[in-house]
Design an enzyme around this catalytic site. Structure first.
Site, PDB file in Angstrom:
ATOM      1  N   CYS A 208      -3.275   7.554  -1.899  1.00  0.00           N
ATOM      2  CA  CYS A 208      -4.607   7.636  -2.529  1.00  0.00           C
ATOM      3  C   CYS A 208      -5.685   8.184  -1.597  1.00  0.00           C
ATOM      4  O   CYS A 208      -6.644   8.798  -2.067  1.00  0.00           O
ATOM      5  CB  CYS A 208      -5.048   6.268  -3.026  1.00  0.00           C
TER       6      CYS A 208
ATOM      7  N   CYS B 206       0.864  -1.186   0.000  1.00  0.00           N
ATOM      8  CA  CYS B 206       0.000   0.000   0.000  1.00  0.00           C
ATOM      9  C   CYS B 206       0.898   1.233   0.000  1.00  0.00           C
ATOM     10  O   CYS B 206       1.741   1.391   0.876  1.00  0.00           O
ATOM     11  CB  CYS B 206      -0.889  -0.008   1.247  1.00  0.00           C
TER      12      CYS B 206
ATOM     13  N   GLU C  59      -6.749  -5.299   4.459  1.00  0.00           N
ATOM     14  CA  GLU C  59      -7.204  -4.007   3.958  1.00  0.00           C
ATOM     15  C   GLU C  59      -8.182  -4.191   2.794  1.00  0.00           C
ATOM     16  O   GLU C  59      -9.104  -3.400   2.622  1.00  0.00           O
ATOM     17  CB  GLU C  59      -6.020  -3.141   3.538  1.00  0.00           C
TER      18      GLU C  59
ATOM     19  N   CYS D   5      -4.873  -0.444  -7.048  1.00  0.00           N
ATOM     20  CA  CYS D   5      -3.720  -0.763  -6.186  1.00  0.00           C
ATOM     21  C   CYS D   5      -3.615  -2.247  -5.866  1.00  0.00           C
ATOM     22  O   CYS D   5      -2.540  -2.828  -5.928  1.00  0.00           O
ATOM     23  CB  CYS D   5      -3.758   0.064  -4.901  1.00  0.00           C
TER      24      CYS D   5
ATOM     25  N   THR E 167      -4.205   5.263   7.182  1.00  0.00           N
ATOM     26  CA  THR E 167      -3.180   4.861   6.214  1.00  0.00           C
ATOM     27  C   THR E 167      -2.224   6.023   5.929  1.00  0.00           C
ATOM     28  O   THR E 167      -2.659   7.092   5.509  1.00  0.00           O
ATOM     29  CB  THR E 167      -3.872   4.429   4.904  1.00  0.00           C
TER      30      THR E 167
ATOM     31  N   GLU F 122      -0.345   2.114   9.156  1.00  0.00           N
ATOM     32  CA  GLU F 122      -1.659   2.472   9.710  1.00  0.00           C
ATOM     33  C   GLU F 122      -1.436   2.967  11.140  1.00  0.00           C
ATOM     34  O   GLU F 122      -0.644   2.371  11.877  1.00  0.00           O
ATOM     35  CB  GLU F 122      -2.598   1.248   9.760  1.00  0.00           C
TER      36      GLU F 122
ATOM     37  N   HIS G 166     -12.632   5.712  -3.081  1.00  0.00           N
ATOM     38  CA  HIS G 166     -11.625   4.799  -2.526  1.00  0.00           C
ATOM     39  C   HIS G 166     -11.923   3.347  -2.912  1.00  0.00           C
ATOM     40  O   HIS G 166     -11.005   2.530  -3.030  1.00  0.00           O
ATOM     41  CB  HIS G 166     -11.510   4.976  -1.011  1.00  0.00           C
TER      42      HIS G 166
ATOM     43  N   TYR H  79      -9.189   0.681  -5.127  1.00  0.00           N
ATOM     44  CA  TYR H  79      -8.744  -0.701  -4.877  1.00  0.00           C
ATOM     45  C   TYR H  79      -8.718  -1.534  -6.155  1.00  0.00           C
ATOM     46  O   TYR H  79      -8.015  -2.535  -6.223  1.00  0.00           O
ATOM     47  CB  TYR H  79      -9.655  -1.362  -3.828  1.00  0.00           C
TER      48      TYR H  79
HETATM   49 FE1  SF4 Z   1      -3.312   1.965   0.026  1.00  0.00          FE
HETATM   50 FE2  SF4 Z   1      -4.710   1.063  -2.026  1.00  0.00          FE
HETATM   51 FE3  SF4 Z   1      -5.847   2.751  -0.267  1.00  0.00          FE
HETATM   52 FE4  SF4 Z   1      -3.943   3.533  -2.024  1.00  0.00          FE
HETATM   53  S1  SF4 Z   1      -6.011   2.782  -2.498  1.00  0.00           S
HETATM   54  S2  SF4 Z   1      -4.082   4.061   0.141  1.00  0.00           S
HETATM   55  S3  SF4 Z   1      -2.600   1.771  -2.066  1.00  0.00           S
HETATM   56  S4  SF4 Z   1      -5.114   0.664   0.117  1.00  0.00           S
HETATM   57 FE    FE Z   2      -6.824   1.718   2.181  1.00  0.00          FE
END
Ligand code: SF4
Ligand code: FE
Length: 492
Positions: free
Chosen positions: A104, A100, A456, A300, A191, A258, A293, A297
């Site tokens: 983001c 991660c 996550e 990422c 995060t 985190e 968000h 995902y």
């Molecule tokens: Fe982390 Fe994915 Fe959230 Fe970006 S979108 S902060 S990489 S979990």
């Molecule tokens: Fe996240």
């Protein structure tokens, strides 16, 4: 100011007086702390790739405020093309870090607050949007990291914020002054919060009138007076403290982060307050942030999935089983699942639409379907990776054993030589390379990257039930009944 390099970003963190606690102690030099540093390296990658001509088409775009170059992580989406490029950028970063990379949450919160403040102002004649634009301009010009902070600890889940035995279970306005507000409470599972220059705090759920004081959105610097953070520990984290255990880490360079962020009566000047009491917009803000968000995902986790699929394929090759039909089948299945997730990320972006202020939102139904799949498929991909890797990924001796000169064999062999002898497979790899790839699988499936890849995936951007509620709301069951009635010849 021009876009920062990764090294400049790391130096910028040193100038902050961020208060960090871990293992019951205050960590003064947290930038170089071996447990924290891999997470900083991840964020630094978001800067370094923006400097690389090979990736600038994805990483750098033009600000809608100034027309100048900005890092896409600080950008307000202006088209469905922007939304798709966001997902592509996130997949790239997942591939480069296997983790991660944290930035983001800021991008998603900037976008959610940007459009929501416009609509609050439209209804109430407030000036939140102009205030927010000033803040956004500052973030873009200085190329800053923002922690988008939504999740409150929530205490007893059966009670509303104002009904909690402890009123601090949700971030709230404790006091209003002519020049600003005093806020109190905490945000959990934050995060990349330590690695952020600023925090953008939002309400955690739809609020009612009684919870007006909890309907607050504001920005504050990481080192604000009264703000501190307590580090969340991760599986196998203390391996990072041991010298000469690089192989054991699986992913030495990168990792997630985190924390619990505590607001212990923090003063927020009016210019950084973007919602104060407009509880009827809390739902919109939450829905938009969560929607963005959930889209994220689909980029990422897919990038990390690419790394895991590659590691499983290498492990098979190193074991001499890459031609076995069942191995090929498993790699196909992993790829199919991973690309399905990507398809969801791209689909909810392609079907995005314009908000009232001109920025672009993802398709909410498809973004929630995307995230719902994310709560499942990475677990199956990880299961298959563990299947292919074999039990050695969790029974293998340490790097210290592989490097040990201690003689233990009857013929004078060292521990290292014995390990080398019994873990040798074929000429496609050295024993060390085999160990490295198995540790990488362990890291993503069970170690510190598992926080980002598995748990996550389950709980980040809202736990599975939160998406199911949105799928129910957006699913248009009424329309579907009508389709069925017409086909079936039902007239009423
Ligand atoms: Fe982390 Fe994915 Fe959230 Fe970006 S979108 S902060 S990489 S979990
Ligand atoms: Fe996240």
């Amino acid at each position: 100011m021009a876009l920062m390099t990764g090294a400049q970003y790391i130096e910028s963190l040193r100038k902050l007086n961020t208060k960090v606690y871990m293992f019951g102690e205050k960590i003064d030099n947290w930038v170089d702390h071996p447990i924290i540093r891999p997470s900083i390296n991840c964020v630094a990658m978001t800067y370094d790739l923006a400097q690389d001509p090979n990736y600038q088409n994805l990483m750098v775009t033009k600000s809608n405020l100034t027309g100048k170059d900005v890092n896409r992580f600080g950008h307000i989406h202006q088209s469905t093309e922007d939304l798709k490029n966001k997902v592509k950028m996130q997949r790239l970063l997942g591939q480069k870090t296997g983790s991660c990379f944290q930035r983001c949450v800021g991008m998603d919160s900037l976008n959610a607050v940007y459009s929501t403040t416009f609509e609050i102002d439209e209804k109430y004649g407030t000036d939140y949007h102009e205030r927010f634009k000033k803040f956004l301009l500052f973030v873009q010009e200085e190329d800053l990291i923002v922690d988008g902070a939504m999740t409150d600890p929530k205490g007893d889940r059966s009670k509303a914020p104002h009904e909690q035995a402890d009123p601090d279970m949700y971030v709230r306005v404790k006091e209003r002054r002519p020049d600003g507000i005093i806020v109190r409470g905490a945000k959990a599972h934050q995060t990349g919060s330590i690695n952020s220059h600023w925090h953008l705090v939002m309400p955690t759920q739809t609020m009612k009138q009684e919870d007006k004081d909890y309907s607050v959105c504001f920005a504050c610097p990481s080192d604000a007076e009264g703000l501190y953070m307590i580090y969340g520990r991760q599986s196998c984290d203390t391996r990072k403290l041991k010298d000469g255990a690089d192989i054991d880490l699986g992913n030495k360079e990168f990792g997630g982060q985190e924390t619990l962020v505590v607001f212990d009566d923090v003063f927020i000047p009016n210019e950084y307050v973007f919602m104060d009491g407009e509880y009827d917009f809390s739902g919109m803000l939450v829905e938009r942030f969560a929607g963005y968000h959930r889209q994220s995902y689909g980029g990422c986790k897919v990038g990390v999935g690419d790394v895991l699929i590659g590691a499983a394929a290498l492990a098979a090759e190193y074991n001499g089983v890459e031609k076995a039909t069942h191995i090929k089948e498993k790699l196909i299945e992993m790829t199919h699942l991973n690309e399905t997730l990507y398809s969801c990320g791209i689909a909810c972006s392609s079907e995005g639409c314009k908000t009232k202020c001109g920025s672009y939102m993802i398709d909410l139904l498809l973004a929630n379907v995307c995230k719902q799949n994310i709560t499942r498929f990475p677990y199956e991909i990880a299961r298959l990776a563990e299947d292919i890797a074999g039990g050695l990924m969790v029974t293998m001796p340490s790097e210290a054993d592989f490097k040990s000169d201690l003689k233990v064999g009857k013929n004078g062999e060292t521990i290292g030589e014995i390990c080398d002898k019994y873990f040798k497979t074929n000429d496609s790899c050295s024993t060390e390379e085999r160990a490295r790839v198995l540790r990488l699988v362990e890291n993503i499936c069970l170690g510190s990257s598992a926080v980002g890849y598995k748990t996550e995936s389950m709980h980040g951007a809202g736990s599975p039930q939160a998406q199911r509620i949105m799928i129910q709301r957006q699913g248009k069951i009424g329309d579907k009944k009508e389709f069925a009635k017409i086909i079936a010849g039902i007239k009423k």
